[in-house]
Design a protein around this motif. Structure first.
Motif, PDB file in Angstrom:
ATOM      1  N   LEU A  80     -22.094  45.176  50.043  1.00 45.69           N
ATOM      2  CA  LEU A  80     -23.253  45.531  50.862  1.00 45.69           C
ATOM      3  C   LEU A  80     -23.464  47.044  50.885  1.00 45.69           C
ATOM      4  CD1 LEU A  80     -22.727  43.113  53.899  1.00 45.69           C
ATOM      5  CD2 LEU A  80     -24.403  42.892  52.053  1.00 45.69           C
ATOM      6  N   LEU A  81     -22.364  47.789  50.926  1.00 46.31           N
ATOM      7  CA  LEU A  81     -22.480  49.244  50.934  1.00 46.31           C
ATOM      8  C   LEU A  81     -23.063  49.747  49.621  1.00 46.31           C
ATOM      9  CD1 LEU A  81     -21.928  51.834  52.533  1.00 46.31           C
ATOM     10  CD2 LEU A  81     -19.623  51.863  51.547  1.00 46.31           C
ATOM     11  N   TRP A  82     -22.663  49.108  48.513  1.00 49.70           N
ATOM     12  CA  TRP A  82     -23.237  49.504  47.218  1.00 49.70           C
ATOM     13  C   TRP A  82     -24.731  49.176  47.163  1.00 49.70           C
ATOM     14  CZ3 TRP A  82     -24.784  45.688  43.437  1.00 49.70           C
ATOM     15  CH2 TRP A  82     -25.345  46.258  42.295  1.00 49.70           C
ATOM     16  N   ILE A  83     -25.118  48.010  47.660  1.00 51.16           N
ATOM     17  CA  ILE A  83     -26.542  47.659  47.689  1.00 51.16           C
ATOM     18  C   ILE A  83     -27.320  48.678  48.518  1.00 51.16           C
ATOM     19  CG2 ILE A  83     -28.206  45.925  48.483  1.00 51.16           C
ATOM     20  CD1 ILE A  83     -26.093  43.791  47.833  1.00 51.16           C
ATOM     21  N   LEU A  84     -26.702  49.153  49.586  1.00 52.03           N
ATOM     22  CA  LEU A  84     -27.362  50.107  50.474  1.00 52.03           C
ATOM     23  C   LEU A  84     -27.427  51.504  49.864  1.00 52.03           C
ATOM     24  CD1 LEU A  84     -28.541  50.619  53.369  1.00 52.03           C
ATOM     25  CD2 LEU A  84     -26.196  51.237  54.038  1.00 52.03           C
ATOM     26  N   ALA A  85     -26.315  51.989  49.299  1.00 54.81           N
ATOM     27  CA  ALA A  85     -26.229  53.395  48.877  1.00 54.81           C
ATOM     28  C   ALA A  85     -26.437  53.607  47.383  1.00 54.81           C
ATOM     29  CB  ALA A  85     -24.880  53.975  49.299  1.00 54.81           C
ATOM     30  N   GLY A  86     -26.122  52.627  46.538  1.00 51.84           N
ATOM     31  CA  GLY A  86     -26.398  52.722  45.108  1.00 51.84           C
ATOM     32  C   GLY A  86     -25.578  53.747  44.360  1.00 51.84           C
ATOM     33  N   ASP A  87     -26.214  54.434  43.401  1.00 54.44           N
ATOM     34  CA  ASP A  87     -25.526  55.347  42.498  1.00 54.44           C
ATOM     35  C   ASP A  87     -24.800  56.498  43.198  1.00 54.44           C
ATOM     36  OD1 ASP A  87     -26.237  53.823  40.340  1.00 54.44           O
ATOM     37  OD2 ASP A  87     -27.904  55.094  39.713  1.00 54.44           O
ATOM     38  N   PRO A  88     -25.347  57.104  44.261  1.00 58.25           N
ATOM     39  CA  PRO A  88     -24.585  58.168  44.931  1.00 58.25           C
ATOM     40  C   PRO A  88     -23.209  57.704  45.389  1.00 58.25           C
ATOM     41  CG  PRO A  88     -26.866  58.236  45.645  1.00 58.25           C
ATOM     42  CD  PRO A  88     -26.715  56.995  44.825  1.00 58.25           C
ATOM     43  N   LEU A  89     -23.105  56.462  45.849  1.00 61.63           N
ATOM     44  CA  LEU A  89     -21.808  55.922  46.266  1.00 61.63           C
ATOM     45  C   LEU A  89     -20.865  55.824  45.073  1.00 61.63           C
ATOM     46  CD1 LEU A  89     -20.036  54.511  48.467  1.00 61.63           C
ATOM     47  CD2 LEU A  89     -20.987  52.345  47.629  1.00 61.63           C
ATOM     48  N   LEU A  90     -21.360  55.310  43.949  1.00 60.56           N
ATOM     49  CA  LEU A  90     -20.520  55.155  42.765  1.00 60.56           C
ATOM     50  C   LEU A  90     -20.074  56.506  42.228  1.00 60.56           C
ATOM     51  CD1 LEU A  90     -22.412  52.292  40.893  1.00 60.56           C
ATOM     52  CD2 LEU A  90     -20.459  52.109  42.438  1.00 60.56           C
ATOM     53  N   ASN A  91     -20.985  57.492  42.199  1.00 62.75           N
ATOM     54  CA  ASN A  91     -20.624  58.821  41.720  1.00 62.75           C
ATOM     55  C   ASN A  91     -19.541  59.449  42.585  1.00 62.75           C
ATOM     56  OD1 ASN A  91     -22.126  59.296  39.371  1.00 62.75           O
ATOM     57  ND2 ASN A  91     -23.952  59.794  40.512  1.00 62.75           N
ATOM     58  N   THR A  92     -19.679  59.311  43.898  1.00 58.83           N
ATOM     59  CA  THR A  92     -18.718  59.913  44.811  1.00 58.83           C
ATOM     60  C   THR A  92     -17.353  59.250  44.707  1.00 58.83           C
ATOM     61  OG1 THR A  92     -20.510  60.461  46.355  1.00 58.83           O
ATOM     62  CG2 THR A  92     -18.272  60.484  47.236  1.00 58.83           C
ATOM     63  N   ILE A  93     -17.344  57.914  44.704  1.00 55.81           N
ATOM     64  CA  ILE A  93     -16.075  57.192  44.640  1.00 55.81           C
ATOM     65  C   ILE A  93     -15.378  57.413  43.305  1.00 55.81           C
ATOM     66  CG2 ILE A  93     -15.089  54.870  44.515  1.00 55.81           C
ATOM     67  CD1 ILE A  93     -16.910  54.018  46.711  1.00 55.81           C
ATOM     68  N   SER A  94     -16.150  57.476  42.224  1.00 58.98           N
ATOM     69  CA  SER A  94     -15.540  57.625  40.905  1.00 58.98           C
ATOM     70  C   SER A  94     -14.747  58.922  40.800  1.00 58.98           C
ATOM     71  CB  SER A  94     -16.612  57.580  39.818  1.00 58.98           C
ATOM     72  OG  SER A  94     -17.507  58.677  39.930  1.00 58.98           O
ATOM     73  N   VAL A  95     -15.186  59.972  41.486  1.00 56.67           N
ATOM     74  CA  VAL A  95     -14.483  61.258  41.426  1.00 56.67           C
ATOM     75  C   VAL A  95     -13.426  61.368  42.526  1.00 56.67           C
ATOM     76  CG1 VAL A  95     -14.739  63.762  41.570  1.00 56.67           C
ATOM     77  CG2 VAL A  95     -16.447  62.405  40.351  1.00 56.67           C
ATOM     78  N   LEU A  96     -13.843  61.195  43.778  1.00 52.61           N
ATOM     79  CA  LEU A  96     -12.897  61.347  44.884  1.00 52.61           C
ATOM     80  C   LEU A  96     -11.847  60.237  44.873  1.00 52.61           C
ATOM     81  CD1 LEU A  96     -15.289  62.435  47.787  1.00 52.61           C
ATOM     82  CD2 LEU A  96     -14.064  63.842  46.117  1.00 52.61           C
ATOM     83  N   GLY A  97     -12.261  59.016  44.541  1.00 56.96           N
ATOM     84  CA  GLY A  97     -11.294  57.922  44.444  1.00 56.96           C
ATOM     85  C   GLY A  97     -10.289  58.158  43.330  1.00 56.96           C
ATOM     86  N   SER A  98     -10.751  58.692  42.206  1.00 58.30           N
ATOM     87  CA  SER A  98      -9.844  58.991  41.097  1.00 58.30           C
ATOM     88  C   SER A  98      -8.841  60.065  41.486  1.00 58.30           C
ATOM     89  CB  SER A  98     -10.645  59.435  39.873  1.00 58.30           C
ATOM     90  OG  SER A  98     -11.491  58.399  39.418  1.00 58.30           O
ATOM     91  N   ALA A  99      -9.309  61.080  42.217  1.00 61.23           N
ATOM     92  CA  ALA A  99      -8.406  62.141  42.669  1.00 61.23           C
ATOM     93  C   ALA A  99      -7.307  61.567  43.555  1.00 61.23           C
ATOM     94  CB  ALA A  99      -9.195  63.216  43.413  1.00 61.23           C
ATOM     95  N   TYR A 100      -7.696  60.660  44.467  1.00 60.92           N
ATOM     96  CA  TYR A 100      -6.701  60.050  45.356  1.00 60.92           C
ATOM     97  C   TYR A 100      -5.696  59.220  44.562  1.00 60.92           C
ATOM     98  CZ  TYR A 100      -4.550  56.735  48.509  1.00 60.92           C
ATOM     99  OH  TYR A 100      -3.631  55.959  49.163  1.00 60.92           O
ATOM    100  N   LEU A 101      -6.179  58.410  43.607  1.00 58.41           N
ATOM    101  CA  LEU A 101      -5.279  57.558  42.839  1.00 58.41           C
ATOM    102  C   LEU A 101      -4.289  58.380  42.026  1.00 58.41           C
ATOM    103  CD1 LEU A 101      -7.654  54.720  41.545  1.00 58.41           C
ATOM    104  CD2 LEU A 101      -5.865  54.547  43.274  1.00 58.41           C
ATOM    105  N   LEU A 102      -4.754  59.468  41.429  1.00 54.04           N
ATOM    106  CA  LEU A 102      -3.844  60.321  40.663  1.00 54.04           C
ATOM    107  C   LEU A 102      -2.750  60.886  41.559  1.00 54.04           C
ATOM    108  CD1 LEU A 102      -6.163  62.369  38.261  1.00 54.04           C
ATOM    109  CD2 LEU A 102      -4.533  60.592  37.647  1.00 54.04           C
TER     110      LEU A 102
END
Length: 424
Positions: free
Chosen positions: A321-343
């Protein structure tokens, strides 16, 4: 018959040599079906173009620049505008070599990118299997193949080639095969600007692990690709940094783009329309965002009463639901900040070069001077997919939910690209 087909499927997924090509082929079938069969049936939204069945669906956006380079060569003027010298030479050079055998540009480009990506999956699988285990190798390979941005490894882009060369260089460094480290690393820096992250990564890892001097030499040799390109630019255009200056047409400044990041955060929390107006004119978006966050907190608080499975499925639905609401900005943010956290989280579980290269890649992303195409750039840093694969191998339920979500996005991105709509 059903039991026989199930047995065959299990064999394909468990066999070391068949697993990568099976994952590669099934992901290609989703992409190609969406682009060649589904997209032509749909009317393109405003700003797009109706897709037509044929090789042309793989040739859009940056592909146009690679076509011009392969057929006409480079062009450049130091006028602050975008020129194709900003695109690195190895991919169009290989495509041009295949065109000399009579293949059209579209076919040659698709073959090079897809074949290189298949080689990437084999590199990742056997690299992770050697330094970790079968389970983590399978999940890392599946994440890399089914990530929505793997759509760019099926069209005429450099993602497949760069992922192969950078992964092969990292794998060779871990195995102390320094000749291959230098060769593959130099070819990677001749393919994409993000290849520059390999140079400091190898030097830092060599120092941290107290390697022999040859490891430092191999790390330095990875700059060979970009140095040769710089020499070409000097001879051809009188500007050894022409490939950097030409980037001004797309990224006018370098450094951390805090305004772009603030914009993405506002688009996620209050909505694009409200961000443009500078105040809450349309309250529905922030209200829905707040409701998702509150429900997520309640699920987390009562997760023991709800049970692990119900809580996991609840979080999955909320994220959808959050992706449907926020779209590409959500994916762009998670792809970078989420990757930093996982590393950071797996910094002691992954090999040192995997972690260091990932953080060097993040440094390039944050210093790039823009926030568009962040998810695509992050996908090109193989460390992030490996880290996510290791995580999902420990939580298979989340892993399968993630792959289901990836499949939806993969098909969606493929249709959008075929309609020449912006992706990533």
């Amino acid at each position: 018959m059903a039991q026989k087909e199930l047995a065959i499927s299990k064999y394909l997924l468990k066999n070391d040599f068949l697993f990568p090509i099976t994952i590669w082929l099934t992901s290609r079938l989703v992409i190609w079906s969406a682009m060649l069969l589904l997209a032509p049936l749909l009317d393109a939204p405003p700003g797009g173009k109706d897709a037509i069945f044929g090789w042309g669906v793989f040739d859009a956006w940056d592909s146009v620049h690679y076509r011009n380079i392969a057929i006409l060569g480079y062009e450049y003027l130091n006028d602050g505008k975008g020129h194709n010298v900003a695109f690195f030479p190895l991919f169009p050079l290989i495509v041009r070599g295949m065109m000399n055998f009579g293949l059209p540009f579209e076919i040659a480009g698709v073959i090079v990118n897809n074949a290189a990506f298949l080689a990437t999956l084999y590199c990742v699988y056997f690299w992770i299997k050697k330094f970790h285990n079968h389970q983590e190798a399978r999940w890392a390979t599946a994440v890399l193949a089914w990530c929505p941005l793997s759509m760019f490894t099926a069209v005429i882009y450099t993602e497949g080639l760069y992922l192969f060369l950078s992964t092969a260089a990292l794998q060779a460094f871990d195995q102390q095969q320094y000749t291959w480290t230098a060769i593959c690393g130099a070819m990677a820096t001749a393919t994409r600007p993000t290849g520059l992250a390999l140079l400091p990564a190898f030097l830092i890892a060599a120092w941290q692990q107290k390697r022999l001097p040859i490891a430092y030499l191999a790390g330095l040799a990875t700059s060979g690709g970009i140095l040769l390109f710089s020499l070409y630019c000097h001879i051809q255009f009188g500007d050894p940094l022409a490939f950097i200056h030409a980037q001004k047409g797309w990224r006018s400044t370098v450094g951390f783009d805090w305004q772009g990041w603030w914009k993405m955060l506002m688009q996620i929390t209050v909505g694009t329309a409200n961000w443009k107006y500078g105040w809450i004119k349309y309250p529905l978006h922030p209200l829905l965002f707040a409701a998702i966050i509150i429900v997520g907190f309640l699920i987390w608080r009562d997760r023991q009463r709800l049970g692990a499975a119900n809580a996991d499925y609840g979080f999955a639905v909320l994220f959808l639901l959050l992706w449907i609401l926020a779209g590409d900005p959500l994916l762009n943010t998670i792809s970078v900040l989420g990757s930093a956290y996982l590393l950071w989280h797996f910094r002691t579980k992954l090999t040192p070069i995997t972690v260091i290269y990932g953080f060097c890649g993040l440094g390039l992303i944050f210093a790039s001077g823009g926030t568009w195409s962040l998810s695509r750039i992050a996908y090109g840093i193989v460390s992030f997919s490996i880290a996510l694969g290791v995580l999902l191998s420990r939580y298979p339920r989340y892993g399968y939910l993630t792959l289901c979500f990836f499949t939806i996005l993969l098909a969606s991105f493929s249709v959008r690209f075929a309609q020449e709509l912006w992706v990533g």
